[in-house]
Design an enzyme around this catalytic site. Structure first.
Site, PDB file in Angstrom:
ATOM      1  N   GLU A  82      35.571  40.995  43.632  1.00 46.24           N
ATOM      2  CA  GLU A  82      35.337  40.952  45.073  1.00 46.24           C
ATOM      3  C   GLU A  82      35.997  42.105  45.810  1.00 46.24           C
ATOM      4  O   GLU A  82      36.983  42.662  45.363  1.00 46.24           O
ATOM      5  CB  GLU A  82      35.958  39.674  45.642  1.00 46.24           C
ATOM      6  CG  GLU A  82      35.476  38.442  44.992  1.00 46.24           C
ATOM      7  CD  GLU A  82      36.206  37.219  45.539  1.00 46.24           C
ATOM      8  OE1 GLU A  82      35.908  36.121  45.074  1.00 46.24           O
ATOM      9  OE2 GLU A  82      37.060  37.375  46.425  1.00 46.24           O
ATOM     10  N   CYS A  95      39.645  46.123  50.960  1.00 46.29           N
ATOM     11  CA  CYS A  95      40.497  45.463  49.972  1.00 46.29           C
ATOM     12  C   CYS A  95      39.772  45.545  48.634  1.00 46.29           C
ATOM     13  O   CYS A  95      38.638  45.107  48.500  1.00 46.29           O
ATOM     14  CB  CYS A  95      40.711  44.025  50.421  1.00 46.29           C
ATOM     15  SG  CYS A  95      41.618  43.047  49.243  1.00 46.29           S
ATOM     16  N   CYS A 102      42.882  37.286  36.437  1.00 41.56           N
ATOM     17  CA  CYS A 102      44.286  37.671  36.593  1.00 41.56           C
ATOM     18  C   CYS A 102      45.118  36.854  35.626  1.00 41.56           C
ATOM     19  O   CYS A 102      44.782  35.727  35.301  1.00 41.56           O
ATOM     20  CB  CYS A 102      44.728  37.382  38.029  1.00 41.56           C
ATOM     21  SG  CYS A 102      46.376  37.980  38.437  1.00 41.56           S
ATOM     22  N   CYS A 106      49.380  32.424  39.801  1.00 36.70           N
ATOM     23  CA  CYS A 106      50.015  31.896  41.018  1.00 36.70           C
ATOM     24  C   CYS A 106      49.252  30.632  41.453  1.00 36.70           C
ATOM     25  O   CYS A 106      48.030  30.600  41.441  1.00 36.70           O
ATOM     26  CB  CYS A 106      49.988  32.938  42.134  1.00 36.70           C
ATOM     27  SG  CYS A 106      50.833  34.466  41.691  1.00 36.70           S
ATOM     28  N   CYS A 109      46.395  30.642  44.277  1.00 36.98           N
ATOM     29  CA  CYS A 109      45.404  31.725  44.262  1.00 36.98           C
ATOM     30  C   CYS A 109      44.227  31.382  43.361  1.00 36.98           C
ATOM     31  O   CYS A 109      44.398  30.863  42.257  1.00 36.98           O
ATOM     32  CB  CYS A 109      46.094  33.008  43.785  1.00 36.98           C
ATOM     33  SG  CYS A 109      44.987  34.432  43.724  1.00 36.98           S
ATOM     34  N   CYS A 323      41.482  35.565  48.057  1.00 41.00           N
ATOM     35  CA  CYS A 323      41.304  36.149  46.730  1.00 41.00           C
ATOM     36  C   CYS A 323      40.580  35.235  45.769  1.00 41.00           C
ATOM     37  O   CYS A 323      41.010  34.122  45.519  1.00 41.00           O
ATOM     38  CB  CYS A 323      42.676  36.408  46.114  1.00 41.00           C
ATOM     39  SG  CYS A 323      43.688  37.433  47.103  1.00 41.00           S
TER      40      CYS A 323
HETATM   41  N1  SAH Z   1      48.263  40.451  42.525  1.00 37.36           N
HETATM   42  C1  SAH Z   1      48.645  41.132  43.719  1.00 37.36           C
HETATM   43  C2  SAH Z   1      47.504  41.481  44.656  1.00 37.36           C
HETATM   44  C3  SAH Z   1      46.417  40.444  44.910  1.00 37.36           C
HETATM   45  S1  SAH Z   1      46.708  39.068  45.937  1.00 37.36           S
HETATM   46  C4  SAH Z   1      49.696  40.327  44.454  1.00 37.36           C
HETATM   47  O1  SAH Z   1      50.028  39.254  44.023  1.00 37.36           O
HETATM   48  O2  SAH Z   1      50.242  40.826  45.428  1.00 37.36           O
HETATM   49  C5  SAH Z   1      46.855  39.594  47.601  1.00 37.36           C
HETATM   50  C6  SAH Z   1      47.678  38.623  48.439  1.00 37.36           C
HETATM   51  O3  SAH Z   1      46.931  37.424  48.774  1.00 37.36           O
HETATM   52  C7  SAH Z   1      48.920  38.155  47.710  1.00 37.36           C
HETATM   53  O4  SAH Z   1      50.008  38.171  48.568  1.00 37.36           O
HETATM   54  C8  SAH Z   1      48.539  36.746  47.323  1.00 37.36           C
HETATM   55  O5  SAH Z   1      49.684  35.987  47.079  1.00 37.36           O
HETATM   56  C9  SAH Z   1      47.729  36.285  48.529  1.00 37.36           C
HETATM   57  N2  SAH Z   1      46.884  35.105  48.302  1.00 37.36           N
HETATM   58  C10 SAH Z   1      46.288  34.699  47.166  1.00 37.36           C
HETATM   59  N3  SAH Z   1      45.626  33.543  47.346  1.00 37.36           N
HETATM   60  C11 SAH Z   1      45.788  33.201  48.643  1.00 37.36           C
HETATM   61  C12 SAH Z   1      45.355  32.111  49.446  1.00 37.36           C
HETATM   62  N4  SAH Z   1      44.617  31.138  48.939  1.00 37.36           N
HETATM   63  N5  SAH Z   1      45.715  32.097  50.741  1.00 37.36           N
HETATM   64  C13 SAH Z   1      46.461  33.101  51.275  1.00 37.36           C
HETATM   65  N6  SAH Z   1      46.908  34.140  50.570  1.00 37.36           N
HETATM   66  C14 SAH Z   1      46.589  34.199  49.264  1.00 37.36           C
END
Ligand code: SAH
Length: 334
Positions: A82, A95, A102, A106, A109, A323
């Site tokens: 995406e 973005c 991944c 987390c 995510c 994401c």
């Molecule tokens: N892997 C990298 C970059 C991708 S995520 C990282 O972790 O920084 C980009 C941002 O979006 C990160 O801060 C991630 O924690 C956040 N993110 C992921 N899922 C999310 C969600 N459901 N709601 C809000 N932020 C989210």
């Protein structure tokens, strides 16, 4: 550029043909037939020997209210990632994704829900920029590597991508207009600080106590909070640049008084900016976002302590902006 010049030589052509090829590719041209300053014979030879690695736009969700466009990019091997095109006062930002899936896992995510598939090549990252420009008819002035994947788990290709974007014969984008976001892989943060002191760095913090952060972000077991903050501080000292901390607010999980006290304690005095992100709900995770009001309160409390903090403007609220969400919901498309 050097590789394409060598390739031109291999084809029995003058090296400047490689330079021309580089320029065409960086204008988003993927078909050798459109490279009009090449002879017919050379175009045919190129088509026989090579292809321009690119992405296709499989699907677009356009939020007409704020101009946000969420793009589902198809890759040559049938995978999809995406990108999100966003309009800000200072220009358009894209973005970009760095991996299919991944490994970080987390909890909040959507990107890792299906596990890890593969790294994107530098060409696939670059072509997200060209494809987004072609689709929107607008230019991209900033890129943030905050899409799917952990860019510091694909550093070789990330590096190549950033250098290509910056190349004067290519897109010529200033390093200051690029931001890379990481979940906190410390040795690569240190390498990046050496290699790209002009590129902005963002770290996904989300919690500041080890036990709690490890539950949200398993990578914290390997790279704990205090060491991460040391690496962050070293980045700010070596680069002279402000670092961004992303903090996704999850109701009752990381937005309590003690979480805020910890932020004040650990981030005070750092050259940083805290970006508070209201959680985008991902059904599969069963986590709840907090209210915007609570987010504003937290921002105010941090600012009062001298820690610059803002609540991220919510763009694309109508279009599964978080994401990995679009890809997850569109499995039938790719
Ligand atoms: N892997 C990298 C970059 C991708 S995520 C990282 O972790 O920084 C980009 C941002 O979006 C990160 O801060 C991630 O924690 C956040 N993110 C992921 N899922 C999310 C969600 N459901 N709601 C809000 N932020 C989210």
């Amino acid at each position: 550029m050097e590789e394409l010049q060598a390739f031109a030589a291999e084809l029995g052509e003058k090296p400047f043909r490689g330079k021309q090829l580089f320029r065409w590719i960086h204008r988003g041209v993927r078909d050798f037939g459109e490279m009009t300053d090449f002879s017919k014979a050379l175009r045919a030879k190129l088509s026989e020997r090579a292809y321009v690695e690119g992405v296709t736009v499989l699907k677009v969700q356009h939020d007409k209210k704020d101009g946000t466009r969420k793009l589902l990019f198809g890759l040559a091997d049938g995978n999809a990632v995406e990108g999100v095109f966003m309009r800000y006062k200072y220009g358009n930002s894209l973005c970009v994704s760095s991996q299919v899936g991944c490994k970080m896992g987390c909890r909040f995510c959507a990107s890792a829900l299906d596990g890890f598939v593969r790294n994107l090549t530098a060409g696939e990252m670059l072509d997200q920029v060209f494809a987004a420009e072609q689709e929107s008819g607008e230019s991209v002035n900033h890129i943030v590597v905050m899409g799917m994947g952990e860019p510091f788990d694909n550093y070789e290709n990330l590096q190549r991508f950033l250098r290509l974007l910056h190349h004067p014969e290519g897109r010529n984008l200033s390093y200051r207009n690029m931001t890379v976001s990481t979940s906190g892989i410390i040795p690569v943060i240190r390498q990046f600080t050496e290699d790209f002191p002009q590129v902005n760095l963002a770290i996904s913090l989300h919690r500041l106590d080890d036990a709690g952060r490890s539950r949200l972000m398993p990578i914290n077991d390997t790279y704990p909070v205090d060491e991460l903050l040391l690496a962050a501080r070293d980045y700010t000292e070596q680069s002279g640049r402000r670092i961004t901390f992303e903090y996704t607010l999850i109701h009752g999980e990381n937005d309590t008084a003690s979480d805020i006290a910890l932020m004040k304690q650990k981030l005070s005095g750092m050259l940083c900016h805290v970006n508070l992100i209201p959680l985008n709900r991902v059904e599969e995770t069963h986590l709840a976002g907090g209210s915007r009001k609570r987010a504003e309160e937290i921002a105010k409390a941090l600012c009062a302590q001298g820690i610059p903090a803002t609540v991220r403007r919510e763009l694309g609220g109508a279009i599964d902006g978080a994401c990995g969400q679009l890809r997850l919901k569109n499995k039938s498309v790719y």
